[in-house]
Design an enzyme around this catalytic site. Sequence first.
Site, mmCIF file in Angstrom:
data_model
loop_
_atom_site.group_PDB
_atom_site.id
_atom_site.type_symbol
_atom_site.label_atom_id
_atom_site.label_comp_id
_atom_site.label_asym_id
_atom_site.label_seq_id
_atom_site.Cartn_x
_atom_site.Cartn_y
_atom_site.Cartn_z
ATOM 1 C CB SER A 69 -1.090 -0.247 1.186
ATOM 2 O OG SER A 69 -2.109 -0.700 0.898
ATOM 3 C CB ALA A 134 -5.225 -19.116 -0.733
ATOM 4 C CB THR A 136 -4.075 -25.511 0.764
ATOM 5 O OG1 THR A 136 -4.733 -25.218 -0.474
ATOM 6 C CG2 THR A 136 -5.220 -25.744 1.792
ATOM 7 C CE1 TYR A 172 -5.010 2.398 3.633
ATOM 8 C CE2 TYR A 172 -5.668 0.359 3.075
ATOM 9 C CZ TYR A 172 -4.646 1.560 2.935
ATOM 10 O OH TYR A 172 -3.671 1.098 2.229
ATOM 11 C CB SER A 173 -11.925 0.720 0.937
ATOM 12 O OG SER A 173 -12.089 0.128 0.043
ATOM 13 C CG ASN A 174 -6.348 -2.133 -0.658
ATOM 14 O OD1 ASN A 174 -5.562 -1.836 -0.561
ATOM 15 N ND2 ASN A 174 -6.588 -3.291 0.320
ATOM 16 N N GLY A 316 2.959 -0.266 4.127
ATOM 17 C CA GLY A 316 2.001 -1.404 3.373
ATOM 18 C C GLY A 316 2.447 -2.680 3.950
#
Length: 370
Positions: A69, A134, A136, A172-174, A316
């Site tokens: 970030s 994810a 695995t 906060y939001s990407n 980030g």
Amino acid sequence: MPSVAVAVAAPDDHAAALQRDVNALRATGASGVLAESSVSGRPLAVRAGVADPATGRPVPWNARHRIASTTKTFVATVVLQLVGEGKIGLADTVDRWLPGLVAGNGNDGREITVRQLLGHTSGLPEYETPMERATTAEDFRRERFHAYRPEQLIAMAVRHRPMFAPGKGWGYSNTNYVLAGMIIEKVTGAPWQQAVHERLVEPLGLTGTVIPGTSADLPSPRLAAYRRLRPGGPPVDVSTFTAGHADASIISTPRDVNRFFGALLGGRLLKAAQLRQMETTEPATPYAAIWDEPGYGLGLMKRRLPCGGWVWFHGGGWWNAITDNAVTPDGRHAVTVAIASTLEPGQDPTPQAKASAALIDHALCATRAG
């Protein structure tokens, strides 16, 4: 443990103190750490640990690392340059540039401004890709080369309700910066990566910085990140994946990040009016457990030093690749830390974040005292 390296002459006590703090940071759970302090362009670098547990080699002095970030500050700088050139207005709505894209479940691009995107006051929800879920190595490897279009990420986000009405809170939001990158492309007629390269990377001589687009590679020399995708699972090398968007995809080095922040706060990248806008902050209270009086401006954060005064920064992290940094208001002293964390899912990251902040605080305050 590898010994300290000083790129130019520096007081021995500063080098020793920085090495102690790097060692303490590594002890919180990291396979490798590289920290660099730069005062008026004079660098002091120290390291601890290994570049990759698979090789056992020391962390390279010029190690590349995913800065996640911290990318947002680069992107916000380009947007504000375009504002200074009269090509974008901070009060422009998202719909002005990307009509109809942000719609559904109460999300409305007609009500959200460019300023709100850059400052995380839009209320837009976060997107999440299958790779981020994810658990695995097989899950991760199956998804890591999937290159999503930015429109797909926005569609993932607007499946959810907003966090709050535009301008009525901070969250906060990407998603905000995926849209900011798309607006850069609409205005300039070229990929956002090209704008960042031509306006920032090339003029500043950031030779260790890469904006990868759809390439999944983390170029050598590198600081690899491993993560257990579930508690007790095997460590997985999560360094190689596709992340081509304007929220978090830049690869760089501590030296380049310091150079960028020094130029930004030193007034070399933005007109004074736009730098003031960037430095106009909202309280970022979710981070108060780590930093003293944190605030978020337009792609730039501030916090108070324990020795007094403010510093500017934007860290980030994506899974276990962590970047932390700070720069003084005049741009003269910058410190950046690259961390290959080994924390597991469910572990509290606060002690590691506090150790990184303490390293930066000590370096900046020591220079002031000196």
